[in-house]
Enzyme design. Structure first.
Site, PDB file in Angstrom:
ATOM      1  N   HIS A   1     -15.319  -0.224 -19.978  1.00 17.62           N
ATOM      2  CA  HIS A   1     -15.473  -1.644 -20.266  1.00 17.62           C
ATOM      3  C   HIS A   1     -14.415  -2.135 -21.264  1.00 17.62           C
ATOM      4  O   HIS A   1     -13.835  -3.198 -21.101  1.00 17.62           O
ATOM      5  CB  HIS A   1     -16.885  -1.851 -20.820  1.00 17.62           C
ATOM      6  CG  HIS A   1     -17.225  -3.261 -21.126  1.00 17.62           C
ATOM      7  ND1 HIS A   1     -17.616  -4.156 -20.156  1.00 17.62           N
ATOM      8  CD2 HIS A   1     -17.237  -3.945 -22.292  1.00 17.62           C
ATOM      9  CE1 HIS A   1     -17.854  -5.322 -20.718  1.00 17.62           C
ATOM     10  NE2 HIS A   1     -17.636  -5.230 -22.014  1.00 17.62           N
TER      11      HIS A   1
ATOM     12  N   HIS B   1     -20.732 -10.498 -16.307  1.00 23.73           N
ATOM     13  CA  HIS B   1     -21.851  -9.903 -17.024  1.00 23.73           C
ATOM     14  C   HIS B   1     -22.831  -9.362 -15.994  1.00 23.73           C
ATOM     15  O   HIS B   1     -23.981  -9.780 -15.940  1.00 23.73           O
ATOM     16  CB  HIS B   1     -22.502 -10.951 -17.932  1.00 23.73           C
ATOM     17  CG  HIS B   1     -22.678 -10.461 -19.327  1.00 23.73           C
ATOM     18  ND1 HIS B   1     -23.594 -10.990 -20.195  1.00 23.73           N
ATOM     19  CD2 HIS B   1     -22.058  -9.479 -20.012  1.00 23.73           C
ATOM     20  CE1 HIS B   1     -23.524 -10.359 -21.351  1.00 23.73           C
ATOM     21  NE2 HIS B   1     -22.606  -9.443 -21.269  1.00 23.73           N
TER      22      HIS B   1
END
Lengths: 226, 86, 721
Positions: free
Chosen positions: C34, C80
């Site tokens: 990430h 998200h």
């Protein structure tokens, strides 16, 4: 022509309103922060839309307790024109300056769409340039925009000519399709739709002239006073 | 069988922030004269009326409904269930 | 959160000792996929990032474009997905919050949002419906509260997202060039953390689904607080106007660990900080938790001690907490203390730069024969199929979604949602046109052509408003990159996007890679989402109402390309067939031609052909104008084909242009000059949408019925079980 634009934490249409007042209608607006006293030289006051205090507890209720609202109440008594738009309307209602309440839309959703208003009272400082029943294409953008009053109060509002705008069809379930009301004296007006989003041709896909009359009415009123 | 009132209170887990409660505390209550308040938590309450054999089974039936229909999201929320005679 | 064994060995080697527990947490957060992009970074470098309008500054999380007259536009895209899959409301809302702070970090005011939402089959899957409904509400509640209009986006449903959610959010910012934050720091500058208190929410970030951190009293899901975000925006912009900010970064994935190490690394400085100075929500938080918490609505600011006083005044005005957590040093180390004792002291270069991987790739087996064409059984009733498509979740109007988003606030929205691309007015008299597009169905059938198609479609959309594409955002969303077949699809898409960007000279100004998007049933389809930003120097195409007797020209060739089309998949339940491919030279010619048509003001509207093909594009014109039309399939430019292919093929580079009949000759001359393939294919009038083939009526559908079905279908799917 000094117009106060009151800013609460979470107001978000203050800059839009400021732009329209100054750049489109050439008034002299000034921002008034919620915990400062209201300047004394104001010819009119606008409570713009937004989410004051994040709409927490109930839209408008926390802002209605701000120190500046006491000053707004004082100048309201003097007959100075006051306009509440969307969250500004909710704040005026929560502070007792206007009758009624604003409930969740009957769709239970936030609604952003163009509506048509009809002018029901053309005697207020914000509607004096309209013909009665004139139509205004104008957008709404709210989650709690359903105006509600009990039958008794509704009759009173009608008798005292306090209904300023109605939707021309059922939009959110509000009592009698009411979109805007005024106080008994007519100088304090609250409305859910956003005139500052409809007063310029570039952003109004229908017709910007009717919404412009809301601001031009104020110019006329203030001009007449001065 | 009898009627029971069952109250379901849904609130954020204790360690999770509750922005609404915090705003009501700081921007409304503590700005007034009520300085003795130290915390406000918001919650949502659903009031059921249900016909069941006992208060206990009324509670467990309502809990089952809440879980099955995702009436609360267990990722962030907890429920407290109280039952009363109707 | 933890490092893999070989990564731990590597860390030990780099620092020459065993890491402390805090160092381990910091590095694990920063070396995660990430934060580090370790699987993709090597390859992303091929995208063209420079152009005449691109402004590059160190440490920006968003792309910056010079739009002239001293103004800049910033743009960024984020997703998200994992958080939204378990808590769609909070996950989607905090996704909006994160990308907005990236825009703010450059010193620009966020002026628009676009969101791309993807879920499983909402017609059959109750859970997908629940995810969809709540994600929309999350986006709405957050953006509406901030007063940032959500002006566009897309919604798509596909079984590959069952039990999962894709929530992409793009944000656009605007400001004066002179106000851009030129990230810099000098020794002794102070490091300030402002915004919400640091709590236990969000610890573990994207890994949380399988993580033991989930417990009774806390959650890896972040709680959105749009009210404080709004206050942060106003406070930061006020501080920017007063020139109080030396450098700034938003806290996102990896929390303080990433923000501190990346800031230090980007500015070539060291930062010494004390966790005791961080304002926390709970008093008993462990220092490691403080370093990796992903609590939302926080910003890291670097300023000096004189400016700090003014900065604190601004924070007080907005009642935002802020704490001085450390200061700038010049040893290029991230030095973390607690109670005056060192708990981490590690070179920022080591923390911020994970070793990049060069993962193996291999063409997936499923692709071998997937593009083989398939003949479908002949349709007995084209009108019925047409109506079915208009009601299908991917084609039905998304008004139920964008009607919940405040798309007017900010009074910039000239072209509102529901058209090809949205248009915003800028303060210098120019206009910005923006659109995001994805197409996992086509990307699955052909990852390269599918990705190029998304890019071209977004370009077509902004071109239809009169804008020239000036920048691109890419969001590359794939499954597990350790699977060579999945990694191959990633590389194919990336290569395709790169080729198109280079050929069209559209720089990639920002992007994001999201990997490990896996559902219980396996990987998602390749889901690149492309955002295109266009600039209009003069004025945008003001769409005019179509009237009786107006004409319809089609530009661009329709080809036998039903692969990944809604028609193949929704009507015939078939995945496969020839994926639409963009012919670069045809694409460019058509774009230029449409742009010139718009400039001449001879046309009423321009609309691109995409999902559902020509049939749906024509219907959309009829339904939004409440007028009928008659289109002859014999006149449609392209090869002779079966009617269903002409109607429903999703070939690229095609446009529908409407105009008054009197302008026909002028338009034809202009189009001939551009040497594009075009033809007048029909005219408007009457009350039904009609298509004829060989002079025989093929489709005859009442506009009124079509419009009601198209407008209400999605809402009905959501509302009724």
């Amino acid at each position: 022509m000094n117009v106060g634009v009151i800013v609460f934490p979470g107001s978000n249409c203050d800059r839009d309103m400021f732009h329209v007042l100054s750049d489109v209608f050439h008034m002299t607006p000034q921002y008034c922060w919620h915990d400062k006293p209201l300047p004394e030289n104001l010819d009119a006051v606008v409570l713009p839309g937004g989410f004051s205090y994040g709409d927490r507890l109930r839209a408008g209720v926390i802002a209605a307790h701000s120190p500046i609202i006491q000053d707004v109440k004082k100048i309201a008594e003097k007959g100075i024109p006051i306009l509440g738009v969307c969250n500004g309307f909710q704040i005026l209602v929560e502070s007792g300056l206007l009758p009624g309440v604003l409930l969740k839309n009957d769709s239970l959703n936030f609604m952003c769409e163009w509506t048509n208003l009809t002018v029901e009272n053309n005697k207020t400082p914000f509607t004096n340039k309209f013909e009665l029943n004139e139509k205004i294409p104008i957008p709404i953008a709210n989650g709690d925009g359903r105006y509600f009053v009990d039958d008794e109060t509704l009759k009173q509002l009608e008798r005292k000519n306090q209904i300023v705008f109605k939707y021309d069809q059922v939009v959110n379930g509000s009592s009698n399709q009411i979109a805007g009301v005024c106080n008994e004296d007519g100088n304090v007006v609250g409305m859910m739709p956003h005139p500052e989003r409809a007063a310029e041709p570039e952003i109004n896909p229908h017709d910007n002239k009717p919404s412009s009359l809301i601001f031009e009415s104020l110019l006329k009123k203030i001009g007449a006073n001065n | 069988m009898g009627d029971y009132r069952v109250h379901v209170t849904i609130e954020n887990k204790p360690g999770i922030s509750d922005p609404e409660g915090k705003t009501i505390l700081n921007d409304l209550v503590l700005k007034g004269t009520h300085q003795s308040v130290s915390k406000i938590n918001t919650a949502k309450m659903l009031k059921f009326t249900i016909t069941e054999n006992s208060k206990e089974s009324a509670k467990s039936k309502v809990k089952e409904i809440c879980d099955e229909l995702r009436i609360y999201n267990s990722m962030v929320s907890v429920v407290t269930i109280d039952a009363f005679d109707a | 959160m933890s490092l893999e064994p070989h990564e731990l060995e590597e860390l030990k080697l780099k620092i020459g000792r065993d890491p402390t527990s805090t160092e381990l947490q910091i590095v694990a957060a920063e070396w995660s996929e990430h934060c580090s992009y370790k699987s993709s970074k090597k390859h992303l470098k091929i995208l063209p990032m420079d152009g005449p309008l691109v402004i590059n500054e160190k440490g920006y999380d968003s792309g910056v474009l010079d739009v002239g007259d001293g103004y800049v536009v910033t743009a960024h895209i984020e997703s998200h997905n994992h958080p939204s899959a378990v808590e769609p409301y909070g996950g989607a809302a905090t996704g909006v919050g994160g990308v907005i702070r990236d825009i703010l970090s450059a010193g620009t005011r966020p002026i628009a949002l676009l969101d791309g939402l993807r879920f499983g089959d909402i017609e059959k899957d109750q859970h997908a419906k629940w995810l969809f409904k709540n994600a929309v509400k999350g986006v709405a509640d957050y953006g509406n509260c901030l007063g940032i209009p959500t002006v566009g986006g897309e919604v798509e449903f596909d079984e590959c997202y069952a039990d999962y959610a894709m929530v992409d959010v793009a944000a656009i910012g605007f400001g004066k060039k002179e106000n851009l934050i030129k990230n810099h720091a000098k020794k002794g500058d102070l490091v300030v953390l402002m915004g919400g208190a640091t709590g236990r929410d969000g610890i573990g970030g994207s890994q949380f689904a399988s993580d033991s951190l989930e417990s009774e009293n806390r959650s890896a899901v972040q709680i959105p607080d749009p009210f404080i975000e709004k206050l942060i925006i106003e406070a930061i912009l006020e501080a920017r106007n007063e020139k109080l900010i030396h450098a700034m970064k938003d806290l996102g994935g990896g929390g303080l660990s990433c923000a501190v190490s990346e800031t230090a690394d980007a500015l070539d400085i060291g930062i010494e900080m004390d966790v005791d100075n961080v304002h926390t929500r709970e008093s008993d938080m462990h220092s490691d938790e403080i370093m990796v918490s992903e609590s939302q609505e926080r910003m890291l600011i670097i300023t000096d001690s004189v400016k700090l006083v003014k900065f604190q005044d601004i924070c007080n005005k907005f009642r935002i907490e802020c704490s001085v957590i450390g200061h700038v040093t010049f040893d290029n180390k991230m030095h973390v203390k607690k109670d005056g004792k060192t708990i981490a002291n590690i070179s920022t270069d080591v923390v911020a730069n994970a070793t990049l991987l060069d993962l193996p790739s291999k063409k997936p087996e499923y692709l071998e024969n997937i593009e083989d064409k398939k003949s479908f059984p002949p349709l007995s009733d084209y009108s019925e199929v047409m109506l079915k498509l208009l009601a299908s979740p991917n084609i039905a109007s998304k008004i139920w979604v964008y009607g919940q988003y405040d798309h007017e606030v900010g009074i910039r929205t000239v072209v509102k949602p529901g058209y090809d691309a949205s248009v915003l007015r800028l303060d210098n008299g120019k206009f910005l046109s923006i659109k995001i597009d994805g197409n996992p169905k086509q990307c699955y059938v052909n990852p390269r052509e599918g990705a190029i198609g998304c890019f071209e479609e977004a370009c077509r959309n902004v071109v239809c408003t009169g804008a020239k594409p000036i920048g691109m955002l890419d969001h590359l969303q794939f499954g597990n990159p350790r699977d060579p077949e999945i990694f191959w699809t990633f590389l194919e898409s990336l290569n395709g996007l790169t080729d198109f960007a280079k050929d069209f000279e559209i720089p990639c100004i920002g992007g994001k890679v999201s990997l490990y998007n896996e559902t219980p049933k396996g990987s998602i389809k390749p889901t690149p989402v492309i955002g295109v930003i266009g600039l209009i120097d003069k004025k945008p195409l003001r769409v005019q109402k179509i009237n009786t007797d107006d004409c319809l020209i089609m530009i661009g060739n329709t080809k036998d390309e039903l692969g990944g089309s809604e028609y193949s998949e929704y009507i015939h339940k078939f995945i496969g067939g020839k994926c639409p491919a963009v012919d670069f030279s045809e694409s460019k010619k058509n774009m230029n031609a449409v742009l010139e048509l718009i400039e001449t003001e001879l046309i009423k509207s321009a609309h691109d052909c995409s999902k559902g093909g020509l049939a749906v594009a024509v219907s959309e014109l009829c339904m939004t104008n409440l007028i009928g039309c008659t289109v002859s399939l014999d006149d449609v430019p392209g090869d002779k084909m079966d009617a269903d292919k002409i109607l429903f093929s999703e070939s690229h580079s095609r446009y529908l242009v409407t105009f008054e009949r009197k302008n026909l000759q002028n338009l034809e001359e202009l189009l001939k000059k551009h040497n594009v393939s075009f033809k007048t294919i029909g005219g408007f009038g009457g009350e039904s949408i009609r298509f004829t083939d060989n002079s025989k009526s093929l489709i005859d559908l009442s506009v009124d019925k079509a419009q009601k079905t198209w407008l209400n279908s999605l809402k009905e799917m959501v509302m009724h079980a």
